[in-house]
Design a protein around this motif. Structure first.
Motif, mmCIF file in Angstrom:
data_model
loop_
_atom_site.group_PDB
_atom_site.id
_atom_site.type_symbol
_atom_site.label_atom_id
_atom_site.label_comp_id
_atom_site.label_asym_id
_atom_site.label_seq_id
_atom_site.Cartn_x
_atom_site.Cartn_y
_atom_site.Cartn_z
ATOM 1 N N PHE A 57 -3.597 0.511 -2.036
ATOM 2 C CA PHE A 57 -2.273 0.844 -1.513
ATOM 3 C C PHE A 57 -1.430 1.561 -2.562
ATOM 4 C CE2 PHE A 57 2.143 -0.015 -0.386
ATOM 5 C CZ PHE A 57 2.151 0.240 0.976
ATOM 6 N N ASP A 105 6.635 -2.449 -1.021
ATOM 7 C CA ASP A 105 6.101 -1.686 0.114
ATOM 8 C C ASP A 105 4.817 -2.316 0.651
ATOM 9 O OD1 ASP A 105 8.177 0.089 -0.089
ATOM 10 O OD2 ASP A 105 7.051 1.578 -1.240
ATOM 11 N N PHE A 106 4.004 -2.842 -0.250
ATOM 12 C CA PHE A 106 2.760 -3.484 0.181
ATOM 13 C C PHE A 106 3.061 -4.734 1.007
ATOM 14 C CE2 PHE A 106 -0.774 -6.507 -0.618
ATOM 15 C CZ PHE A 106 -1.799 -5.778 -0.026
ATOM 16 N N LYS A 156 5.707 -5.286 2.764
ATOM 17 C CA LYS A 156 6.220 -4.829 4.061
ATOM 18 C C LYS A 156 5.075 -4.399 4.972
ATOM 19 C CE LYS A 156 10.786 -3.380 2.420
ATOM 20 N NZ LYS A 156 11.695 -2.233 2.154
ATOM 21 N N ARG A 157 4.072 -3.747 4.385
ATOM 22 C CA ARG A 157 2.918 -3.327 5.185
ATOM 23 C C ARG A 157 2.138 -4.537 5.696
ATOM 24 N NH1 ARG A 157 1.205 0.376 8.740
ATOM 25 N NH2 ARG A 157 -1.072 0.543 8.752
ATOM 26 N N GLU A 163 3.897 -5.874 8.627
ATOM 27 C CA GLU A 163 3.627 -5.073 9.827
ATOM 28 C C GLU A 163 2.261 -5.420 10.411
ATOM 29 O OE1 GLU A 163 6.124 -1.019 8.602
ATOM 30 O OE2 GLU A 163 3.942 -1.089 8.429
ATOM 31 N N ILE A 218 1.733 0.568 15.123
ATOM 32 C CA ILE A 218 0.939 1.008 13.979
ATOM 33 C C ILE A 218 -0.538 1.000 14.354
ATOM 34 C CG2 ILE A 218 2.632 0.124 12.335
ATOM 35 C CD1 ILE A 218 0.686 -2.197 11.777
ATOM 36 N N PRO A 258 -3.780 0.026 12.279
ATOM 37 C CA PRO A 258 -4.383 -0.428 11.019
ATOM 38 C C PRO A 258 -5.720 0.248 10.742
ATOM 39 C CG PRO A 258 -3.598 -2.292 12.315
ATOM 40 C CD PRO A 258 -3.534 -1.090 13.207
ATOM 41 N N GLU A 262 -7.616 -2.521 6.260
ATOM 42 C CA GLU A 262 -6.465 -3.393 6.499
ATOM 43 C C GLU A 262 -6.836 -4.525 7.451
ATOM 44 O OE1 GLU A 262 -2.618 -0.450 5.889
ATOM 45 O OE2 GLU A 262 -3.649 -0.450 7.821
#
Length: 255
Positions: free
Chosen positions: A39, A81-82, A84-85, A88, A100, A102, A106
């Motif tokens: 990431f 940011d990771f 947050k991902r 999600e 999204i 994936p 992921e």
């Protein structure tokens, strides 16, 4: 010697007083570390565990690199940011967010990070947060079971799609015809599938039922089909329509 890229750390914690199966813990840690490194999109990055809290299942990950660091790296919020991902992804595999798509990696991460708590008799929570514990995402035992079920199904579907595309089979692709014959011959029909090529490609049909339904009104509709693509020197030369799944009115959709 490698350099520490980020002062911030990614913390992985399993909140439980039950013992953890070693192989499951290793799989979970490795999966998280691998995806955290990818990431970051930093060349020659290594993810290392900098600290393990005494008397707990709590691990700190840091990013290290052998390559010279660019000036802008100090402003990168990779850890935040990771997290947050991951949040999600949690929503996606809990059927709460379909906005999204994936990646396979992921999906594998989400399939692995919660495995250690699924066999607990009592409570168990996986917590992922940054150093300041401002940004975090949590998974309880109930979440983890649904996420594992859904991510396993998702992984299977992605692998099946990859296998089919390796065999030159593409499912649910939209095509539109730009040339057709009126004498029912099998040659002279051409279509465009933007997902595969912008070129007009010779198009044939698996059987007469598909051919007749499409050629009855070929220009008024777009056709959602399963295709077999035949290549010469990596260029698509022939589309074989194996199945007609749906017809889309081009005028109504302004396509």
């Amino acid at each position: 010697m490698s350099d520490l890229i980020l002062e911030d750390k990614l913390t992985y914690k399993i909140d439980s007083d039950e013992p953890i199966e070693l192989n499951q813990l290793i799989l979970s840690l490795k999966s998280l570390g691998d995806e955290y490194g990818k990431f970051s999109k930093i060349k020659d990055v290594e993810v290392k565990i900098s600290e393990v809290r005494k008397g707990s299942f709590e691990f700190d990950f840091v990013l290290m690199s052998f390559a010279p660091l660019l000036p802008f790296m100090s402003d990168v919020n990779t850890t935040v940011d990771f997290i947050k991902r991951v949040s999600e992804l949690k929503s996606f595999f809990l059927n709460q967010n379909s906005d999204i798509q994936p990646t396979l990696e992921e999906a594998k991460l989400m399939n692995s990070i919660n495995i250690p708590i699924q066999t607990f008799n009592n409570y168990g929570t996986v917590i992922i947060n940054d150093t300041q514990k401002v940004d975090k995402v949590e998974f309880n035992k109930e979440d983890s079971k649904l996420i594992t079920t859904n991510s396993s199904k998702y992984i299977k579907e992605l692998k099946q799609k990859e296998d089919e595309e390796k065999q030159n089979i593409f499912k649910d692709r939209l095509i539109r015809f730009v040339q057709t014959r009126t004498d029912n011959k099998d040659y002279g029909n051409k279509s465009i599938c933007e997902d595969i090529s912008s070129k007009e490609i010779k198009t044939i049909f698996e059987n007469d039922d598909i051919k007749n339904e499409i050629l009855d009104n070929p220009y008024h509709y777009g056709f959602l089909v399963d295709l077999e693509v035949q290549y010469i020197n990596n260029d698509a030369k022939i589309y074989r329509i194996m199945k007609l799944n749906d017809k889309i009115n081009l005028e109504e959709n302004d396509l």
